[in-house]
Design an enzyme around this catalytic site. Structure first.
Site, PDB file in Angstrom:
ATOM      1  CD  GLU A 246       7.785   4.141  -2.374  1.00  0.00           C
ATOM      2  OE1 GLU A 246       7.525   3.090  -1.774  1.00  0.00           O
ATOM      3  OE2 GLU A 246       7.185   4.536  -3.392  1.00  0.00           O
TER       4      GLU A 246
ATOM      5  CG  ASP B 236       5.373  -3.019  -4.764  1.00  0.00           C
ATOM      6  OD1 ASP B 236       6.415  -3.286  -5.394  1.00  0.00           O
ATOM      7  OD2 ASP B 236       4.444  -2.343  -5.243  1.00  0.00           O
TER       8      ASP B 236
ATOM      9  CG  HIS C 231       5.436   1.980  -5.599  1.00  0.00           C
ATOM     10  ND1 HIS C 231       5.316   2.927  -4.622  1.00  0.00           N
ATOM     11  CD2 HIS C 231       4.189   1.800  -6.089  1.00  0.00           C
ATOM     12  CE1 HIS C 231       4.050   3.292  -4.531  1.00  0.00           C
ATOM     13  NE2 HIS C 231       3.349   2.618  -5.398  1.00  0.00           N
TER      14      HIS C 231
ATOM     15  CB  SER D 228      -0.954  -0.042   1.179  1.00  0.00           C
ATOM     16  OG  SER D 228      -2.072   0.743   0.892  1.00  0.00           O
ATOM     17  NE  ARG D 229       1.039   5.750  -1.889  1.00  0.00           N
ATOM     18  CZ  ARG D 229       0.644   5.065  -2.957  1.00  0.00           C
ATOM     19  NH1 ARG D 229       0.904   3.777  -3.065  1.00  0.00           N
ATOM     20  NH2 ARG D 229       0.010   5.671  -3.943  1.00  0.00           N
TER      21      ARG D 229
END
Ligand code: NAI
Length: 332
Positions: free
Chosen positions: A264, A259, A296, A234-235
């Site tokens: 990031e 991810d 991501h 998600s984040r």
């Protein structure tokens, strides 16, 4: 309409150009991320198009407004990188992509879960070197295990449906209950740490905002079922990475599949393989055998990207023609 497209990778350029064929907007592709330093590249552009790691804070929005920008279109569902209040004050409209293949992210989350549980990436690296040893590669059946879904919106629901197909029990946590989650046999638990204590797998599918920042932290990790796997597509800001690292070191957390990563912005979407990465937290994380990290890419399917580009172009056209903006970000 002249539009500056920031963080424009080769695939963004090709696919946006294709989606724009009929609309004919003047697209100015800029490989750099949007920041206070690069904002001037959008001088004279009524619209600016960004991605998740572009800086769209009050300072940058002020610079853009001064140069004539009136629309910011993010090529993402999440809009936590945009200072919505500042945009409102400056009279800048912000649109996002509300509807694009949620299957892309849900399927990827399941892939990450399988990869970390069944050590697929490790096994593949071994066989490339002629090592066919199984020692250290044992996982567990997902069938019959309990999976916690934090955020049962579009992506979380599809993730839940897939895991239901594996024969998992489902627990959900979401202030807005979805009847279809309960129809799948899922049960809502309001107390998230309590949910974490009952789950073999916890997967995050809620947006990042003030209420969800570090929703997974030292306290909740202390309550997670020992050896559970945490998945985050998600984040990054949903997880306190240092606390997750500590939980991996102590064995409290059995695996981490991510991810997205809190820091990031300075790493992802670029090839840093020839440079020294100075972020010790991520370097430590990727050194663990029970961590899998991707940059991501959960959204990155033909279907999702096609929809992202089409929606973005449609928003530009609607804005230019003064029509209502269907994909405006929520105002609260
Ligand atoms: P959605 O809006 O359909 O669902 C989000 C759900 O989270 C809603 O049901 C909402 O009520 C719930 N929620 C809000 N606050 C919560 C809280 N405190 N605790 C638990 N649940 C809460 O959004 P969708 O499309 O399912 O996307 C979810 C997130 O996935 C996005 O916000 C974005 O951050 C992330 N995402 C990641 C991508 C990637 O490539 N890695 C691509 C697309 C989205």
């Amino acid at each position: 309409m002249k539009t500056a497209i920031f963080s424009a990778r080769r695939y963004d350029q090709a696919l946006l150009a294709r989606a724009n064929q009929a609309a004919g907007h003047e697209l100015l592709f800029i490989q750099d991320r949007l920041s206070a330093e690069t904002a001037r590249l959008a001088d004279g552009c009524p619209a600016v198009c960004v991605f998740v790691n572009d800086r769209v804070d009050a300072e940058v929005l002020r610079l853009l407004a001064r140069q004539g920008t009136r629309l910011v279109a993010t090529r993402s569902t999440g809009y936590n990188h945009v200072d919505a209040a500042a945009a409102r004050e400056l009279g800048i409209e912000v649109v996002r992509v509300t509807d694009y293949s949620p299957h892309s992210v849900a399927e990827f989350a399941v892939g990450l879960l399988l990869a970390v549980n069944r050590k697929i990436a490790r096994a593949s690296m071994r066989t490339r070197e002629g090592n066919f040893e199984l020692e250290g590669l044992m996982g567990f059946d997902l069938h019959g295990k309990t999976v916690g879904v934090i955020g049962t919106g579009k992506i979380g629901l599809i993730f839940a449906r897939i895991l239901r197909g594996f024969g998992c029990e489902l627990l959900g946590h979401d202030p807005q209950r979805a009847p279809s989650f309960e129809q799948l046999g899922g049960r809502y638990v309001d107390d998230m740490p309590a949910l974490m204590g009952d789950c073999d797998v916890v997967s995050l599918h809620c947006p990042l905002n003030a209420a969800t920042h570090h929703i997974v932290n030292a306290d909740s990790l202390a309550r997670i079922k020992r050896g559970a796997i945490l998945v985050n597509t998600s984040r990054g800001g949903l997880v306190d990475t240092e606390a997750a690292t500590a939980a991996l070191k102590s064995g409290q957390l059995g695996g981490l599949a991510i991810d997205v990563y809190e820091q990031e912005a300075s790493l992802f979407f670029q090839d840093l393989s020839s440079t020294v990465i100075t972020d010790d937290v991520i370097q430590r994380l990727v050194s663990f055998p029970n961590v899998i990290l991707t940059g991501h890419q959960a959204f990155f399917t033909v279907e999702a990207i096609g929809q992202i580009m089409a929606t973005t172009i449609e928003s530009l056209t609607a804005f230019e023609q003064g029509r209502p903006l269907q994909h405006r970000i929520p105002t609260n």
